[in-house]
Design an enzyme around this catalytic site. Structure first.
Site, mmCIF file in Angstrom:
data_model
loop_
_atom_site.group_PDB
_atom_site.id
_atom_site.type_symbol
_atom_site.label_atom_id
_atom_site.label_comp_id
_atom_site.label_asym_id
_atom_site.label_seq_id
_atom_site.Cartn_x
_atom_site.Cartn_y
_atom_site.Cartn_z
ATOM 1 N N ASP A 65 -5.249 -4.781 -2.826
ATOM 2 C CA ASP A 65 -6.151 -3.630 -2.841
ATOM 3 C C ASP A 65 -6.404 -3.157 -1.410
ATOM 4 O O ASP A 65 -6.918 -3.905 -0.571
ATOM 5 C CB ASP A 65 -7.471 -4.083 -3.488
ATOM 6 C CG ASP A 65 -8.307 -2.925 -3.930
ATOM 7 O OD1 ASP A 65 -7.973 -2.324 -4.965
ATOM 8 O OD2 ASP A 65 -9.288 -2.607 -3.234
ATOM 9 N N GLU A 125 -7.617 10.125 -12.020
ATOM 10 C CA GLU A 125 -7.688 9.246 -13.189
ATOM 11 C C GLU A 125 -8.894 8.317 -13.040
ATOM 12 O O GLU A 125 -8.944 7.509 -12.120
ATOM 13 C CB GLU A 125 -6.417 8.408 -13.306
ATOM 14 C CG GLU A 125 -6.454 7.489 -14.516
ATOM 15 C CD GLU A 125 -5.900 6.085 -14.252
ATOM 16 O OE1 GLU A 125 -5.532 5.416 -15.213
ATOM 17 O OE2 GLU A 125 -5.861 5.652 -13.069
ATOM 18 N N GLU A 171 -14.267 -1.640 -6.997
ATOM 19 C CA GLU A 171 -13.718 -0.985 -5.809
ATOM 20 C C GLU A 171 -12.991 -1.934 -4.868
ATOM 21 O O GLU A 171 -11.997 -1.569 -4.246
ATOM 22 C CB GLU A 171 -14.850 -0.271 -5.040
ATOM 23 C CG GLU A 171 -15.367 0.944 -5.791
ATOM 24 C CD GLU A 171 -16.652 1.522 -5.211
ATOM 25 O OE1 GLU A 171 -17.088 1.076 -4.118
ATOM 26 O OE2 GLU A 171 -17.237 2.419 -5.855
ATOM 27 N N ARG A 189 -2.052 14.377 -8.830
ATOM 28 C CA ARG A 189 -2.745 13.514 -9.799
ATOM 29 C C ARG A 189 -2.991 12.201 -9.060
ATOM 30 O O ARG A 189 -2.078 11.608 -8.506
ATOM 31 C CB ARG A 189 -1.877 13.295 -11.037
ATOM 32 C CG ARG A 189 -2.520 12.421 -12.148
ATOM 33 C CD ARG A 189 -2.210 10.949 -11.965
ATOM 34 N NE ARG A 189 -2.640 10.118 -13.083
ATOM 35 C CZ ARG A 189 -2.621 8.786 -13.065
ATOM 36 N NH1 ARG A 189 -2.217 8.132 -11.999
ATOM 37 N NH2 ARG A 189 -3.002 8.088 -14.107
ATOM 38 N N ARG A 202 7.197 4.849 -23.140
ATOM 39 C CA ARG A 202 7.902 5.507 -22.016
ATOM 40 C C ARG A 202 9.386 5.669 -22.375
ATOM 41 O O ARG A 202 10.277 5.293 -21.617
ATOM 42 C CB ARG A 202 7.709 4.664 -20.752
ATOM 43 C CG ARG A 202 6.235 4.535 -20.373
ATOM 44 C CD ARG A 202 5.948 3.432 -19.389
ATOM 45 N NE ARG A 202 4.520 3.385 -19.066
ATOM 46 C CZ ARG A 202 3.999 2.662 -18.087
ATOM 47 N NH1 ARG A 202 4.761 1.896 -17.330
ATOM 48 N NH2 ARG A 202 2.704 2.683 -17.859
ATOM 49 N N ASN A 249 -4.790 3.235 -4.135
ATOM 50 C CA ASN A 249 -5.757 2.141 -4.234
ATOM 51 C C ASN A 249 -5.131 0.796 -3.879
ATOM 52 O O ASN A 249 -5.790 -0.079 -3.355
ATOM 53 C CB ASN A 249 -6.306 2.078 -5.662
ATOM 54 C CG ASN A 249 -7.164 0.863 -5.886
ATOM 55 O OD1 ASN A 249 -8.225 0.732 -5.256
ATOM 56 N ND2 ASN A 249 -6.713 -0.059 -6.726
ATOM 57 N N HIS A 250 -3.845 0.674 -4.214
ATOM 58 C CA HIS A 250 -3.215 -0.644 -4.049
ATOM 59 C C HIS A 250 -1.739 -0.509 -3.754
ATOM 60 O O HIS A 250 -1.149 0.557 -3.944
ATOM 61 C CB HIS A 250 -3.390 -1.463 -5.327
ATOM 62 C CG HIS A 250 -2.978 -0.716 -6.561
ATOM 63 N ND1 HIS A 250 -3.881 -0.004 -7.329
ATOM 64 C CD2 HIS A 250 -1.761 -0.516 -7.129
ATOM 65 C CE1 HIS A 250 -3.234 0.586 -8.333
ATOM 66 N NE2 HIS A 250 -1.939 0.293 -8.234
ATOM 67 N N ASP A 274 -4.178 8.357 -8.936
ATOM 68 C CA ASP A 274 -4.343 7.146 -9.719
ATOM 69 C C ASP A 274 -5.640 6.421 -9.326
ATOM 70 O O ASP A 274 -6.097 6.521 -8.187
ATOM 71 C CB ASP A 274 -3.136 6.248 -9.390
ATOM 72 C CG ASP A 274 -2.922 5.145 -10.380
ATOM 73 O OD1 ASP A 274 -2.750 5.448 -11.566
ATOM 74 O OD2 ASP A 274 -2.912 3.962 -9.969
#
Ligand code: ABC
Ligand code: CA
Length: 532
Positions: free
Chosen positions: A200, A255, A187, A229, A371, A138-139, A231
């Site tokens: 983006d 996700e 979006e 997976r 984490r 996405n980015h 994102d």
């Protein structure tokens, strides 16, 4: 935009992927890890201060060296954090988590070489395990070259650092997402903030779209990846995904961060499956405290239930923890509540996912505290939750082995009168939950109606390894110390391994089949009268 050829020029070949479709993944159980935090190459137990948001030294070699640990708990798939080169030294620290892509055609040298990643893929496949890689399309992430956005109102970047999308036009014009109810904003505006904007990608642009499609196909082939997976799925237009998923050619798990099951369900089919965030919110409501609301789970259908009633099991990935949310043990240290919540992930519909460190009792709060370095635990295998996770993966495997329709039969709730209890049937498993907690002064009782199992069936609770026999009128079961129960007919246990082997009962093939037959029929009836 420069063409990509990096993945084809590599020396070591990864062995072929194990043809991992949705059906193949439906029987799997996934261990999710953050590569930088799971294991170091030489097993050195270096310190790791999560608040510094920098690399702690975990690597793909480290993962290879600890596959016994993962497989020993019964997991047969590993989801690793993103593998491509990230931006470092940002106001929020380094890209040790992998979600800040700078160059998607270069594998991050922080975790090893391209050959190391192939070796990990090979090592998993040799064990019959699957590799899932996390990807972000996405980015990108970069440090702006201007300090103020006036007068143009746009951050500028050294686009030559980005690969292959190295021009401003490859990205949407800058606007931060303000209104999450406006899908166009979600979006086409940017994630991140003024301190670290996440440019983006212009996924309305055909050249960008086709570059992403070839990129994913190449990545999957180069490393013989079995699943992906994805994102930030809700941040790219819905009709982008099916072609992308097709190019990936393997199971895609997206996700979609939302508590709204209807919204989430829309993406099932665009990608193969979604992470079951809506149920995660309900799970937290149900077991986060001993006064939690169990009906959050029973009354709210999951995205899978909304998308399809027929084959729900590989339509979601079910989880209790991940790298973005405070760990469950940061909400409660009550082991009874923890075991109830953990169990739910493994006994229902959806592919179970466990986030590394939960088994060692890690309790880190919000990102970045969640984490932690796993090497600080010493990978001990006699810890209570390591043993507990093994029981749960084993119960699911026994159920899959015993009943051909386990995967395709939707789980159903069995009504209980006590609001501190719920019961979930997914034949041959019957799981009994309570949120009274371990300090309750009295223990609740579940009632199991006649017909769910044949009279005289011996059931084993794999949590406590105790037996009980079902009567003509069903059976009442009382909790112990607020713990859940995960029941399976004793005839389905194995004497030579798995959960509670000492309680296995030999039963003839014919009787065995009839038990399963009854279970499927009853379950079908229950799913009509109760909400799945
Ligand atoms: C860093 C720091 C943090 C700091 C933050 C500003 O910057 O580490 O301490 O607070 C990566 C890194 C993070 C990093 C971020 C930002 O990048 O891992 O450490 O945080 O730089 C994915 C990944 C995630 C990753 C990114 C970005 C995306 O899993 O690890 O983060 O590549 C949105 C996205 C979601 C994304 C998440 C982080 O942000 O949708 O894909 N996850 C609402 C929105 C959600 C939004 C969420 C959080 O807020 O609807 O879309 O997620 O901002 C419920 C509502 C939800 C609502 C929640 C909060 O409440 O139903 O909709 O979510 O009730
Ligand atoms: Ca976007």
């Amino acid at each position: 935009m420069r063409p990509s050829f990096i993945f084809s020029s590599l020396l070591l070949f990864a062995s072929p992927a194990l043809a991992a479709s949705a059906a193949d993944w439906s029987t799997r159980q996934i261990y999710q890890l953050v590569t930088d935090r799971f294991a170091t190459s030489n097993n050195s137990a270096t310190t790791c201060d999560t608040s510094l948001r920098t690399y702690c030294g975990g690597s793909w070699k480290g993962i290879i060296n600890h596959l016994d640990y993962i497989q020993g708990m019964g997991f047969d798939a590993v989801w690793i954090s993103p593998v491509v080169k990230n931006v470092d030294a940002t106001p929020y620290g380094d890209g040790y988590h992998g979600y800040w892509s700078e160059d998607i055609n270069t594998i991050s040298s922080r975790y090893g070489s391209t050959d190391d990643l192939k070796a990990l893929s090979n090592a998993l496949h040799e064990r019959g395990m699957y590799l899932m890689i996390d990807i972000v399309i996405n980015h990108f992430a970069g440090i702006p070259t201007n300090t103020t956005t006036s007068p143009s109102n746009q951050f500028t970047f050294d686009y030559s650092r980005f690969n292959p999308f190295n021009m401003a036009d490859d990205f949407h014009a800058q606007c931060f997402i303000n209104d999450y109810t406006n899908q166009t904003d979600v979006e086409q505006c940017w994630l991140g903030d003024e301190k670290l904007p996440l440019p983006d990608l212009n996924t309305e642009d055909d050249a960008v779209v086709s570059a992403l499609s070839s990129w994913i196909g190449d990545l999957v082939k180069a490393y013989a990846v079995d699943g992906v997976r994805i994102d930030t799925v809700k941040h790219i237009r819905h009709d982008f995904w099916s072609a992308f998923t097709k190019s990936a050619g393997v199971w895609t798990l997206g996700e979609v961060l939302t508590d709204n099951a209807t919204y989430s369900a829309q993406y099932i089919g665009a990608v193969d499956a979604v992470l079951d965030y809506p149920s995660w919110y309900n799970l937290l409501d149900a077991f986060g405290t001993s006064t939690g609301n169990l009906s959050a789970l029973t009354l709210n259908p999951s995205p899978a239930a909304l998308a399809s009633k027929s084959s729900p099991t590989s339509l979601t990935g079910v989880f209790l923890e991940n790298h973005d949310q405070p760990r469950f043990a940061s909400h409660t240290s009550d082991v009874a509540l923890i075991k109830n919540a953990m169990s739910w992930v493994f006994v229902g519909d959806g592919v179970p996912i466990m986030y590394y460190g939960q088994e060692q009792g890690y309790a880190g709060g919000a990102d970045p505290a969640n984490r932690e370095a796993l090497w600080l635990s010493g990978y001990e295998t006699n810890k209570p939750l390591v043993l507990y996770a093994s029981k749960l993966t084993s119960a699911r495997k026994l159920a899959i082995a015993a009943n051909k329709t386990f995967i395709s039969t939707p789980a159903s709730w069995i009504n209980q009168s006590d609001p501190s209890t719920i019961a979930l049937s997914k034949p041959p498993l019957l799981s009994l939950f309570t949120n009274v907690g371990s300090n309750a002064t009295s223990q609740p009782t579940w009632s199991i109606p006649a017909g769910l199992y044949e009279a005289n069936t011996t059931l084993v609770d794999v949590v406590s390894c105790t037996r009980l026999v079902v009567g003509e009128d069903g059976v009442n079961v009382t909790a112990m110390e607020g713990l859940p129960k995960v029941m399976i007919p004793a005839s389905m246990l194995k004497k030579d391994g798995g959960a509670c082997p000492a309680l296995a009962i030999k039963q003839s093939g014919a009787t065995r089949r009839s038990v399963v037959g009854v279970l499927s029929v009853v379950s079908a009836v229950w799913s009509v009268v109760t909400l799945v």
